[in-house]
Scaffold this motif. Structure first.
Motif, PDB file in Angstrom:
ATOM      1  N   TYR A 194      13.642  28.400  -2.340  1.00  0.00           N
ATOM      2  CA  TYR A 194      12.701  29.632  -2.494  1.00  0.00           C
ATOM      3  C   TYR A 194      12.597  30.258  -3.776  1.00  0.00           C
ATOM      4  O   TYR A 194      13.577  30.401  -4.480  1.00  0.00           O
ATOM      5  CB  TYR A 194      12.957  30.354  -1.310  1.00  0.00           C
TER       6      TYR A 194
ATOM      7  N   LYS B 113      13.822  31.657   7.971  1.00  0.00           N
ATOM      8  CA  LYS B 113      13.472  31.233   9.244  1.00  0.00           C
ATOM      9  C   LYS B 113      13.133  29.576   9.256  1.00  0.00           C
ATOM     10  O   LYS B 113      13.496  28.845  10.246  1.00  0.00           O
ATOM     11  CB  LYS B 113      12.239  31.821   9.863  1.00  0.00           C
ATOM     12  N   SER B 114      12.606  29.040   8.256  1.00  0.00           N
ATOM     13  CA  SER B 114      12.235  27.633   7.690  1.00  0.00           C
ATOM     14  C   SER B 114      13.568  27.089   7.488  1.00  0.00           C
ATOM     15  O   SER B 114      13.590  25.763   7.371  1.00  0.00           O
ATOM     16  CB  SER B 114      11.324  27.737   6.805  1.00  0.00           C
ATOM     17  N   GLY B 115      14.443  27.641   7.169  1.00  0.00           N
ATOM     18  CA  GLY B 115      15.735  27.163   6.941  1.00  0.00           C
ATOM     19  C   GLY B 115      16.372  26.987   5.518  1.00  0.00           C
ATOM     20  O   GLY B 115      17.310  26.278   5.253  1.00  0.00           O
ATOM     21  N   GLU B 116      15.635  27.675   4.863  1.00  0.00           N
ATOM     22  CA  GLU B 116      15.893  27.823   3.265  1.00  0.00           C
ATOM     23  C   GLU B 116      17.209  28.801   3.132  1.00  0.00           C
ATOM     24  O   GLU B 116      17.137  29.849   3.709  1.00  0.00           O
ATOM     25  CB  GLU B 116      14.843  28.414   2.476  1.00  0.00           C
ATOM     26  N   THR B 117      17.868  28.284   2.256  1.00  0.00           N
ATOM     27  CA  THR B 117      19.256  29.097   1.836  1.00  0.00           C
ATOM     28  C   THR B 117      19.272  29.352   0.360  1.00  0.00           C
ATOM     29  O   THR B 117      20.315  29.954  -0.078  1.00  0.00           O
ATOM     30  CB  THR B 117      20.588  28.403   2.389  1.00  0.00           C
TER      31      THR B 117
ATOM     32  N   GLN C 113      21.668  34.342  11.400  1.00  0.00           N
ATOM     33  CA  GLN C 113      21.441  32.788  11.928  1.00  0.00           C
ATOM     34  C   GLN C 113      22.585  31.848  11.619  1.00  0.00           C
ATOM     35  O   GLN C 113      22.390  30.821  11.393  1.00  0.00           O
ATOM     36  CB  GLN C 113      19.993  32.391  11.104  1.00  0.00           C
TER      37      GLN C 113
ATOM     38  N   MET D 242      10.461  34.470   6.130  1.00  0.00           N
ATOM     39  CA  MET D 242       9.797  33.317   6.396  1.00  0.00           C
ATOM     40  C   MET D 242      10.551  32.185   6.007  1.00  0.00           C
ATOM     41  O   MET D 242      10.933  31.248   6.794  1.00  0.00           O
ATOM     42  CB  MET D 242       8.231  33.396   5.983  1.00  0.00           C
ATOM     43  N   ALA D 243      10.989  32.261   4.641  1.00  0.00           N
ATOM     44  CA  ALA D 243      11.726  30.877   4.180  1.00  0.00           C
ATOM     45  C   ALA D 243      13.228  30.802   4.879  1.00  0.00           C
ATOM     46  O   ALA D 243      13.216  29.709   5.020  1.00  0.00           O
ATOM     47  CB  ALA D 243      11.797  31.273   2.591  1.00  0.00           C
TER      48      ALA D 243
ATOM     49  N   TRP E 208      17.603  40.037   3.067  1.00  0.00           N
ATOM     50  CA  TRP E 208      17.624  38.549   3.082  1.00  0.00           C
ATOM     51  C   TRP E 208      19.076  38.018   3.787  1.00  0.00           C
ATOM     52  O   TRP E 208      19.150  37.235   4.653  1.00  0.00           O
ATOM     53  CB  TRP E 208      17.049  37.862   2.069  1.00  0.00           C
TER      54      TRP E 208
END
Length: 91
Positions: A2, A25-29, A57, A22-23, A50
């Protein structure tokens, strides 16, 4: 990965926070801050939100290319360890 916007400040902190959420939630770390040229204490608050969302999660964020001005703020507030930052993450 991201990529944060050019500015995260009081003016756009809510939108920047939502985009990062949103990033996550989409799995971005992996969060790259190399494009960030305008940062203030709002940026610090957004980064903490963040990290908190990722932690809820079961994830840990990795921040890359943190601008020196932002790194100075994070150090001033004593947050470098909390955010898992090391010298390699700095710009």
């Amino acid at each position: 990965m991201y990529f944060a916007e050019q500015e995260i400040s009081l003016r756009n902190a809510v939108l920047a926070s939502e985009a990062g959420m949103m990033a996550i939630k989409s799995g971005e770390t992996e969060f790259d801050l190399s494009r960030l040229s305008i940062a203030d204490s709002s940026t610090v608050a957004v980064m903490l939100s963040w990290q908190r969302a990722a932690s809820q999660q079961g994830k840990t964020l990795d921040f890359h290319a943190i601008p020196e001005s932002l790194n100075s703020l994070l150090a001033l507030y004593g947050l470098t360890e909390l955010l898992g930052l090391t010298k390699q993450h700095q710009s």
